[in-house]
Design a protein around this motif. Structure first.
Motif, PDB file in Angstrom:
ATOM      1  N   GLY A   1      -1.980   4.291  10.916  1.00 58.29           N
ATOM      2  CA  GLY A   1      -0.663   4.131  10.739  1.00 58.29           C
ATOM      3  C   GLY A   1      -0.005   5.233  11.722  1.00 58.29           C
ATOM      4  N   ARG A   2       1.067   4.858  12.379  1.00 56.27           N
ATOM      5  CA  ARG A   2       1.848   5.671  13.051  1.00 56.27           C
ATOM      6  C   ARG A   2       3.119   5.911  12.746  1.00 56.27           C
ATOM      7  NH1 ARG A   2      -0.821   2.639  18.376  1.00 56.27           N
ATOM      8  NH2 ARG A   2      -3.021   2.687  17.338  1.00 56.27           N
ATOM      9  N   ALA A   3       3.882   7.181  12.980  1.00 53.66           N
ATOM     10  CA  ALA A   3       5.050   7.210  12.655  1.00 53.66           C
ATOM     11  C   ALA A   3       5.885   6.258  13.181  1.00 53.66           C
ATOM     12  CB  ALA A   3       5.680   8.708  12.965  1.00 53.66           C
ATOM     13  N   GLY A   4       7.231   5.818  12.805  1.00 52.67           N
ATOM     14  CA  GLY A   4       8.198   4.890  13.312  1.00 52.67           C
ATOM     15  C   GLY A   4       7.702   3.430  13.009  1.00 52.67           C
ATOM     16  N   GLU A   5       6.486   3.299  12.586  1.00 52.76           N
ATOM     17  CA  GLU A   5       5.907   1.845  12.362  1.00 52.76           C
ATOM     18  C   GLU A   5       6.226   1.364  10.980  1.00 52.76           C
ATOM     19  OE1 GLU A   5       2.331   1.815  15.715  1.00 52.76           O
ATOM     20  OE2 GLU A   5       1.825   1.945  13.563  1.00 52.76           O
ATOM     21  N   THR A   6       5.857   0.344  10.670  1.00 57.23           N
ATOM     22  CA  THR A   6       6.210  -0.047   9.358  1.00 57.23           C
ATOM     23  C   THR A   6       4.639  -0.576   8.450  1.00 57.23           C
ATOM     24  OG1 THR A   6       8.030  -1.049   9.774  1.00 57.23           O
ATOM     25  CG2 THR A   6       7.192  -1.967   7.693  1.00 57.23           C
ATOM     26  N   PHE A   7       4.406  -0.006   7.405  1.00 53.81           N
ATOM     27  CA  PHE A   7       3.380  -0.255   6.575  1.00 53.81           C
ATOM     28  C   PHE A   7       3.623  -1.120   5.325  1.00 53.81           C
ATOM     29  CE2 PHE A   7      -0.065   0.636   3.443  1.00 53.81           C
ATOM     30  CZ  PHE A   7      -0.982   0.978   4.312  1.00 53.81           C
ATOM     31  N   PHE A   8       2.954  -2.149   5.046  1.00 51.77           N
ATOM     32  CA  PHE A   8       3.265  -3.010   3.944  1.00 51.77           C
ATOM     33  C   PHE A   8       1.817  -3.351   2.981  1.00 51.77           C
ATOM     34  CE2 PHE A   8       4.370  -7.916   2.986  1.00 51.77           C
ATOM     35  CZ  PHE A   8       4.522  -7.729   1.925  1.00 51.77           C
ATOM     36  N   SER A   9       2.164  -2.697   1.882  1.00 55.55           N
ATOM     37  CA  SER A   9       1.156  -2.856   0.918  1.00 55.55           C
ATOM     38  C   SER A   9       1.859  -3.713  -0.322  1.00 55.55           C
ATOM     39  CB  SER A   9       0.956  -1.459   0.158  1.00 55.55           C
ATOM     40  OG  SER A   9       0.207  -1.702  -0.923  1.00 55.55           O
ATOM     41  N   THR A  10       1.057  -4.639  -0.540  1.00 51.97           N
ATOM     42  CA  THR A  10       1.465  -5.685  -1.479  1.00 51.97           C
ATOM     43  C   THR A  10       1.237  -5.379  -3.136  1.00 51.97           C
ATOM     44  OG1 THR A  10      -0.274  -7.032  -1.727  1.00 51.97           O
ATOM     45  CG2 THR A  10       1.321  -7.498   0.116  1.00 51.97           C
ATOM     46  N   SER A  11       0.717  -4.253  -3.287  1.00 47.45           N
ATOM     47  CA  SER A  11       0.315  -3.754  -4.717  1.00 47.45           C
ATOM     48  C   SER A  11       1.720  -3.495  -5.345  1.00 47.45           C
ATOM     49  CB  SER A  11      -0.303  -2.516  -4.594  1.00 47.45           C
ATOM     50  OG  SER A  11      -1.027  -1.820  -5.811  1.00 47.45           O
ATOM     51  N   ASP A  12       1.501  -2.713  -6.673  1.00 46.07           N
ATOM     52  CA  ASP A  12       2.461  -2.468  -7.530  1.00 46.07           C
ATOM     53  C   ASP A  12       2.648  -0.996  -7.875  1.00 46.07           C
ATOM     54  OD1 ASP A  12       3.994  -4.030  -9.804  1.00 46.07           O
ATOM     55  OD2 ASP A  12       3.694  -1.886 -10.410  1.00 46.07           O
ATOM     56  N   ILE A  13       3.840  -0.131  -7.931  1.00 42.17           N
ATOM     57  CA  ILE A  13       3.755   1.161  -8.085  1.00 42.17           C
ATOM     58  C   ILE A  13       2.886   1.544  -9.544  1.00 42.17           C
ATOM     59  CG2 ILE A  13       5.711   1.808  -6.602  1.00 42.17           C
ATOM     60  CD1 ILE A  13       6.449   1.622 -10.224  1.00 42.17           C
ATOM     61  N   GLY A  14       2.599   0.534 -10.146  1.00 45.03           N
ATOM     62  CA  GLY A  14       1.955   0.975 -11.465  1.00 45.03           C
ATOM     63  C   GLY A  14       0.414   0.922 -11.148  1.00 45.03           C
ATOM     64  N   TRP A  15      -0.061   0.790  -9.993  1.00 52.33           N
ATOM     65  CA  TRP A  15      -1.328   0.909  -9.771  1.00 52.33           C
ATOM     66  C   TRP A  15      -1.462   1.941  -8.818  1.00 52.33           C
ATOM     67  CZ3 TRP A  15      -3.674  -1.271 -13.748  1.00 52.33           C
ATOM     68  CH2 TRP A  15      -3.437  -2.497 -14.041  1.00 52.33           C
ATOM     69  N   VAL A  16      -2.786   2.535  -8.754  1.00 51.44           N
ATOM     70  CA  VAL A  16      -2.816   3.604  -7.821  1.00 51.44           C
ATOM     71  C   VAL A  16      -2.902   3.354  -6.060  1.00 51.44           C
ATOM     72  CG1 VAL A  16      -5.669   3.211  -7.224  1.00 51.44           C
ATOM     73  CG2 VAL A  16      -4.570   5.502  -6.923  1.00 51.44           C
ATOM     74  N   VAL A  17      -3.053   1.891  -5.788  1.00 53.50           N
ATOM     75  CA  VAL A  17      -2.787   1.658  -4.430  1.00 53.50           C
ATOM     76  C   VAL A  17      -1.208   2.000  -4.180  1.00 53.50           C
ATOM     77  CG1 VAL A  17      -2.750   0.006  -2.873  1.00 53.50           C
ATOM     78  CG2 VAL A  17      -4.802  -0.006  -4.334  1.00 53.50           C
ATOM     79  N   GLY A  18      -0.449   1.475  -5.261  1.00 51.85           N
ATOM     80  CA  GLY A  18       0.957   1.873  -5.057  1.00 51.85           C
ATOM     81  C   GLY A  18       1.338   2.848  -4.930  1.00 51.85           C
ATOM     82  N   HIS A  19       0.766   4.108  -5.651  1.00 47.07           N
ATOM     83  CA  HIS A  19       0.914   5.387  -5.524  1.00 47.07           C
ATOM     84  C   HIS A  19       0.662   5.953  -4.251  1.00 47.07           C
ATOM     85  CE1 HIS A  19       1.391   5.153  -9.936  1.00 47.07           C
ATOM     86  NE2 HIS A  19       1.538   6.635  -9.969  1.00 47.07           N
ATOM     87  N   SER A  20      -0.631   5.623  -3.602  1.00 51.73           N
ATOM     88  CA  SER A  20      -1.039   6.106  -2.394  1.00 51.73           C
ATOM     89  C   SER A  20      -0.401   5.237  -1.120  1.00 51.73           C
ATOM     90  CB  SER A  20      -2.400   6.063  -2.397  1.00 51.73           C
ATOM     91  OG  SER A  20      -2.938   6.826  -3.380  1.00 51.73           O
ATOM     92  N   TYR A  21      -0.200   3.923  -1.275  1.00 52.77           N
ATOM     93  CA  TYR A  21      -0.112   3.202  -0.045  1.00 52.77           C
ATOM     94  C   TYR A  21       1.392   2.428  -0.215  1.00 52.77           C
ATOM     95  CZ  TYR A  21      -4.347   5.377   1.213  1.00 52.77           C
ATOM     96  OH  TYR A  21      -5.308   6.441   1.486  1.00 52.77           O
ATOM     97  N   ILE A  22       2.120   2.643  -1.339  1.00 54.24           N
ATOM     98  CA  ILE A  22       3.315   1.988  -1.012  1.00 54.24           C
ATOM     99  C   ILE A  22       4.347   3.265  -0.972  1.00 54.24           C
ATOM    100  CG2 ILE A  22       5.399   0.951  -2.057  1.00 54.24           C
ATOM    101  CD1 ILE A  22       3.338  -0.858  -3.651  1.00 54.24           C
ATOM    102  N   VAL A  23       4.075   4.274  -1.744  1.00 59.38           N
ATOM    103  CA  VAL A  23       4.957   5.438  -1.751  1.00 59.38           C
ATOM    104  C   VAL A  23       4.578   6.540  -0.755  1.00 59.38           C
ATOM    105  CG1 VAL A  23       6.038   6.905  -3.304  1.00 59.38           C
ATOM    106  CG2 VAL A  23       5.900   4.884  -4.097  1.00 59.38           C
TER     107      VAL A  23
END
Ligand code: PRX
Length: 634
Positions: free
Chosen positions: A273-295
């Motif tokens: 993933g590179r600065a200026g691009e968009t990352f889309f994780s479909t997880s939820d902030i209540g799970w670890v994927v949301g912590h690490s790869y949404i926020v």
């Protein structure tokens, strides 16, 4: 930097200090560290000792300073029909005002703030505001109900809770406030304040002197500057509860510096993933994927992160792909269950939009079966990359380092070890390392775990050592509690859990917590909950209960009514996410002569497999009754 996976991985193992010191340059430090890793107290490890940094600075401020007008947080809700883009400078303003609100209520570094919110931008603002102040956030998944929430409140002892009136799921309003009020009533620890975000979805009552109005405080404090608190690298950034073999969830505790470096490393070397691009994780902030790869992960990397409230099929199955086109998503992250849901929809939905921006789709959280992987790879024409990890590790253990070299995935395997992970397969009985290929063993990681992994169990070092580092005779290694094998090429294959954790639609659940809830029903004498293979959700929970008075389920109607009562209890106490697909009533449960419940034998019978010789049954009739129930279920 190194240019092949093999060289990169080798260096991370042979020269960890050199490797991680180099990776640590990906983030800003207010004070440089004196030591890369302190290994003087195994199994504990302290990363970047002496260094001072801040997660919010690295995720927000440093980008707002250089690229204020670039997109940072894209929020899309197909539930309430809203979309909003926050630039880095707008995100910083929102995080600062949230930090001002929290600080105004007395929240200080080290205090816990519990976040119980649906997928709204304020969830990210609140997490980042805590990081800014050095407060420890503890996000509880919005799908958990009052009892589960109360347990977590009592363990975290938050000074303040951030919540909202309601979420929305499939167009149905899900009120949060009554669940929260009930949880606080049940909890022994009473938080002084509750910061309420009113979305206008569900009217709610306010508790005087406790419940605060977020909108009014935001207006009053808008524009307040709140500097980032520089924190020691090993200060606590957050805790997140996860299920294990007991009914009591564990607070996985993470640091600041190691966490930031690990996520930055993973964004570059794994997700590309590179600065200026968009990352889309479909997880939820209540799970670890949301912590690490949404926020944290995408923002630390300077990417825009797309936060989505809704299902993959509403208003139709093209919704995610429309977002990929509209926001030029380059990296997407989801779970196999979501793909299996899409597979049932009109295939044209996947080709309606321009997916040319997308480089790869990453999937994690549960086993990725080959048909699902092939189907989605063919449908979108992009590499589909499995990644295996845990709440405890915070970032992938096994996958492909796509940012280093574009290795081809092997169907059925998440891939190879990521930097710093000394992955081993161990003989369950002897603890011996299995060197030869294609042998099934326990997946373990030798000390020390790389940066970003859990520091300890919140307030329970002893439990951390006992649970994770003491399961192999005579050796202090970290156990993942997963079975795996490694093929001739060094690719790993995950073969399921070795403990009582189950995985329903990528959601990790402890069967003991569900059992404790069901056992609390006055009619139930004893209960066993097991995970059973399911074509859509990977696994579903099934409960088998012995009644105090078997007459309660004497007729099919009575049994159905009681089953309904028990399921309602699970919904109300733990949340629908933990609801078993069925509760069946039996005369007795299969046990060993020493009284140990044979969950694995029940599971085998439910999946119509041979329970094998792992059973030394006290009374074979118990298993026979379950076999008949399952056969008759149709
Ligand atoms: O059993 C493994 C399974 O999910 C567990 C971790 O779940 P959780 O703590 O919720 O973390 C999810 C982070 C992605 C693991 O112990 N699991 C996770 N990913 C995979 C997986 N099983 C097979 N393949 C995967 N890719």
């Amino acid at each position: 930097m190194t240019d092949s996976y093999a060289a990169m991985y080798r260096r991370s193992i042979d020269d960890p200090d050199g490797f991680w010191a180099e990776q640590a340059r990906r983030i800003d430090w207010e004070r440089p560290f004196d030591q890369v890793c302190d290994t003087s107290h195994p199994p504990f490890a302290r990363w970047f000792v002496g260094g001072r940094t801040n997660l919010c600075h690295n995720a927000v401020d440093r980008h707002a300073a250089t690229r204020p007008g670039d997109a940072a947080l894209i929020w899309v809700s197909s539930e309430v029909g809203q979309e909003r883009v926050y630039t880095f400078s707008e995100l910083q303003a929102e995080v600062e005002v949230m930090a001002a609100i929290l600080a105004g209520q007395g929240v200080r570094a080290g205090d816990r703030v519990l976040i119980y919110l649906p997928m709204i931008p304020e969830a990210a603002f609140a997490m980042l505001a805590c990081a800014r102040l050095g407060a420890v956030h503890s996000v509880v998944f919005g799908g958990f109900a009052s009892h589960a929430l109360a347990n977590r409140i009592d363990d975290a002892e938050p000074v303040l809770i951030v919540s909202a009136d309601a979420g929305s799921r499939n167009g149905r309003i899900v009120p949060y406030k009554p669940l929260l009020d009930e949880a606080i009533r049940l909890a022994a620890h009473k938080p002084a304040k509750v910061l309420m975000i009113d979305r206008g979805l569900s009217p709610f009552g306010r508790v005087a002197d406790r419940d605060l109005d977020h909108a009014a405080l935001r207006e009053r404090l808008w524009g307040t500057r709140v500097p980032c608190e520089w924190l020691p690298s090993d200060a606590i950034s957050y805790t997140l509860y996860t299920s294990g073999t007991t009914g009591r969830p564990k607070g996985v505790q993470r640091d600041v510096g190691g966490h930031a470096v690990a996520l930055a490393t993973s964004m570059a070397l794994i997700y590309d993933g590179r600065a200026g691009e968009t990352f889309f994780s479909t997880s939820d902030i209540g799970w670890v994927v949301g912590h690490s790869y949404i926020v944290y992960g995408p923002l630390i990397a300077g990417m825009a992160t797309l936060m989505y409230e809704g299902t993959p099929v509403s208003p139709d199955a093209a919704v995610w792909w429309r977002l990929v086109e509209q926001y030029r998503v380059t990296v997407m992250f989801s779970a196999p269950t979501a793909v299996r849901v899409l597979k049932k929809q009109d295939p044209a939905c996947l080709t309606r939009h321009d997916l040319s921006s997308l480089r790869a789709l990453f999937l994690a959280g549960e086993p990725l079966d080959e048909p699902t992987a092939r189907w989605i790879a063919d449908a979108i024409g992009k590499p589909v990359i499995d990644n295996y990890w845990q709440t405890e590790t915070g970032w992938p253990i096994l996958t492909l380092a796509r940012g280093v070299e574009p290795a081809a995935p092997k169907f059925g395997s998440p891939g190879v070890p990521m930097p710093g992970y000394r992955v081993q397969l161990l003989d369950e009985q002897t603890g011996a390392v299995l060197e030869a290929p294609n042998q099934k063993g326990l997946l373990a990681i030798a000390y020390p775990l790389p940066p970003g992994c859990m520091q300890t169990v919140w307030r329970d070092d002893e439990r951390f050592v006992r649970t994770y580092w003491s399961s192999v005779p005579g050796r202090q290694v970290y156990s993942t509690f997963d079975w795996a094998l490694r093929d001739e090429d060094g690719y790993y294959f995950i073969l399921g859990r070795s403990d009582d954790v189950i995985n329903v639609a990528g959601h990790r659940l402890g069967t003991r917590e569900i059992e404790e809830c069901i056992a609390g029903h006055p009619a139930v004498a004893e209960v066993a909950v097991v995970g059973v293979a399911d074509a859509l959700k990977g696994q579903v929970a099934m409960a088998f209960a012995v009644l105090k008075d078997p007459a309660r389920a004497a007729t099919p109607q009575a049994a159905l009514a009681l089953e309904g009562e028990i399921l309602k209890r699970v919904d109300q106490q733990l949340g629908a996410v933990a609801r078993p697909s069925r509760v069946r009533f039996v005369q007795l449960l299969p046990k060993t002569r020493s009284g140990k419940l044979l969950r694995r034998a029940i599971q085998a019978v439910c999946e119509q497999r041979d329970p094998g010789d792992l059973i030394t049954l006290d009374d074979p009739a118990a298993l026979q009754q379950i076999r008949e129930l399952v056969a008759g279920a149709g």
